[in-house]
Design a protein around this motif. Structure first.
Motif, mmCIF file in Angstrom:
data_model
loop_
_atom_site.group_PDB
_atom_site.id
_atom_site.type_symbol
_atom_site.label_atom_id
_atom_site.label_comp_id
_atom_site.label_asym_id
_atom_site.label_seq_id
_atom_site.Cartn_x
_atom_site.Cartn_y
_atom_site.Cartn_z
ATOM 1 N N HIS A 64 36.846 30.200 -1.764
ATOM 2 C CA HIS A 64 38.300 30.112 -1.701
ATOM 3 C C HIS A 64 38.962 31.444 -1.356
ATOM 4 O O HIS A 64 39.993 31.454 -0.668
ATOM 5 N N GLU A 123 41.149 25.604 -11.040
ATOM 6 C CA GLU A 123 41.420 25.016 -9.730
ATOM 7 C C GLU A 123 42.919 24.956 -9.469
ATOM 8 O O GLU A 123 43.379 25.207 -8.344
ATOM 9 N N LEU A 124 43.703 24.621 -10.482
ATOM 10 C CA LEU A 124 45.157 24.576 -10.319
ATOM 11 C C LEU A 124 45.705 25.948 -9.928
ATOM 12 O O LEU A 124 46.638 26.049 -9.124
ATOM 13 N N VAL A 127 44.965 26.365 -6.246
ATOM 14 C CA VAL A 127 45.896 25.554 -5.453
ATOM 15 C C VAL A 127 47.259 26.233 -5.394
ATOM 16 O O VAL A 127 47.914 26.259 -4.337
ATOM 17 N N TRP A 128 47.707 26.778 -6.499
ATOM 18 C CA TRP A 128 49.003 27.460 -6.549
ATOM 19 C C TRP A 128 49.032 28.636 -5.579
ATOM 20 O O TRP A 128 50.052 28.872 -4.908
ATOM 21 N N TYR A 130 47.370 28.926 -2.732
ATOM 22 C CA TYR A 130 47.546 28.382 -1.383
ATOM 23 C C TYR A 130 49.004 27.990 -1.151
ATOM 24 O O TYR A 130 49.580 28.268 -0.093
ATOM 25 N N GLU A 131 49.575 27.325 -2.128
ATOM 26 C CA GLU A 131 50.971 26.886 -1.993
ATOM 27 C C GLU A 131 51.899 28.070 -1.813
ATOM 28 O O GLU A 131 52.831 28.040 -0.997
ATOM 29 N N VAL A 160 50.748 20.735 0.363
ATOM 30 C CA VAL A 160 49.610 20.844 -0.553
ATOM 31 C C VAL A 160 49.333 19.513 -1.245
ATOM 32 O O VAL A 160 48.180 19.097 -1.378
ATOM 33 N N HIS A 163 47.751 17.055 1.309
ATOM 34 C CA HIS A 163 46.375 17.476 1.593
ATOM 35 C C HIS A 163 45.453 17.145 0.429
ATOM 36 O O HIS A 163 44.380 16.552 0.611
ATOM 37 N N ASN A 164 45.859 17.498 -0.778
ATOM 38 C CA ASN A 164 44.993 17.302 -1.940
ATOM 39 C C ASN A 164 44.810 15.829 -2.285
ATOM 40 O O ASN A 164 43.734 15.411 -2.731
ATOM 41 N N ARG A 168 41.015 14.526 -2.231
ATOM 42 C CA ARG A 168 40.379 13.987 -3.438
ATOM 43 C C ARG A 168 39.915 12.557 -3.240
ATOM 44 O O ARG A 168 38.887 12.151 -3.796
#
Length: 238
Positions: A64, A123-124, A127-128, A130-131, A160, A163-164, A168
């Motif tokens: 990542h 993981e959250l 993701v944050w 990337y956002e 995001v 996409h997620n 998933r």
């Protein structure tokens, strides 16, 4: 391909650590596996582990940092006249390609993450990040416009989320089929709602089989004739 398979351009020791970690996670469980266990199986010292990974959590998400750096560089290289929503949708596909490089490993990691609360929280946080990268690009593009920051944050979150959601679904299918085929329509949905160069001011979602429900998403200010046309098209009305 297993987590231990070498990928061109990646250090063999780094791959060995990832492979050892996931072997132990599967055999013993994540919580029961220590960094000492991982380095012992990989045949290296603790110093070698921390050269590549700041923590045990990081070995679960080994690519990542690279992907985030590539995504940020991709956005920074955008042409001044590039449509911003299209650009962030294209950028987030880089994350998809990272997962699709090794479906078996991605599915294995997804299952592990769903089982371990600490990994879900980690993981959250990924993701944050990337956002935030997407939002920073959009904020710069919308600078000076009314509600520019709000618009940037809403679009980044939507990209995001779309996409997620699709990613998933692909992971839950054990990585079957083309990941791009799953994510593409989700990102197209966001573009249709927000992009300045969307092909039509109103987008109709096809009615579900057997239902009489049609959902129409229209841009503010779209003429009523256009909305009616989209509804008729979705219903199959001549």
């Amino acid at each position: 391909m297993s987590p231990g398979d070498l990928v061109e351009g990646k250090p063999p020791m780094r791959d060995a650590l990832v492979a050892a970690a996931f072997r132990l996670f599967l055999e013993r469980g994540y919580e029961q596996t220590t960094i000492d266990d991982i380095v012992a199986l990989a045949g290296v010292g603790r110093r070698s582990f921390f050269r590549y990974f700041p923590s045990k959590e990081d070995v679960v998400f080994p690519d990542h940092e690279r992907c985030l750096a590539d995504l940020t560089a991709h956005l920074a290289a955008s042409a001044p006249d590039a449509e911003p929503v299209r650009r962030v949708c294209d950028a987030v596909r880089m994350v998809l390609r990272m997962y699709a490089e090794n479906p078996a490993f991605s599915v294995q990691r997804y299952r592990l993450t769903m089982e371990v609360p600490g990994l879900r929280a980690y993981e959250l946080s990924v993701v944050w990040r990337y956002e935030r990268a997407l939002a920073a690009y959009l904020r710069a593009r919308f600078a000076g416009s009314r509600d520019g920051e709000l618009r940037a944050d809403v679009i980044a979150a939507a990209v995001v989320a779309a996409h997620n959601n699709a990613l998933r679904s692909w992971l839950r299918s054990d990585g079957a089929g083309d990941a791009g085929a799953a994510v593409g329509p989700a990102l197209d949905y966001v573009r249709a709602a927000f992009a300045a160069d969307a092909p039509a001011p109103a987008v109709a979602a096809a009615a579900r089989a057997g239902d009489d429900i049609v959902v129409v998403v229209a841009r503010r200010g779209a003429p009523m004739w256009r909305v009616v046309q989209e509804v008729e098209s979705a219903l199959g009305t001549p």
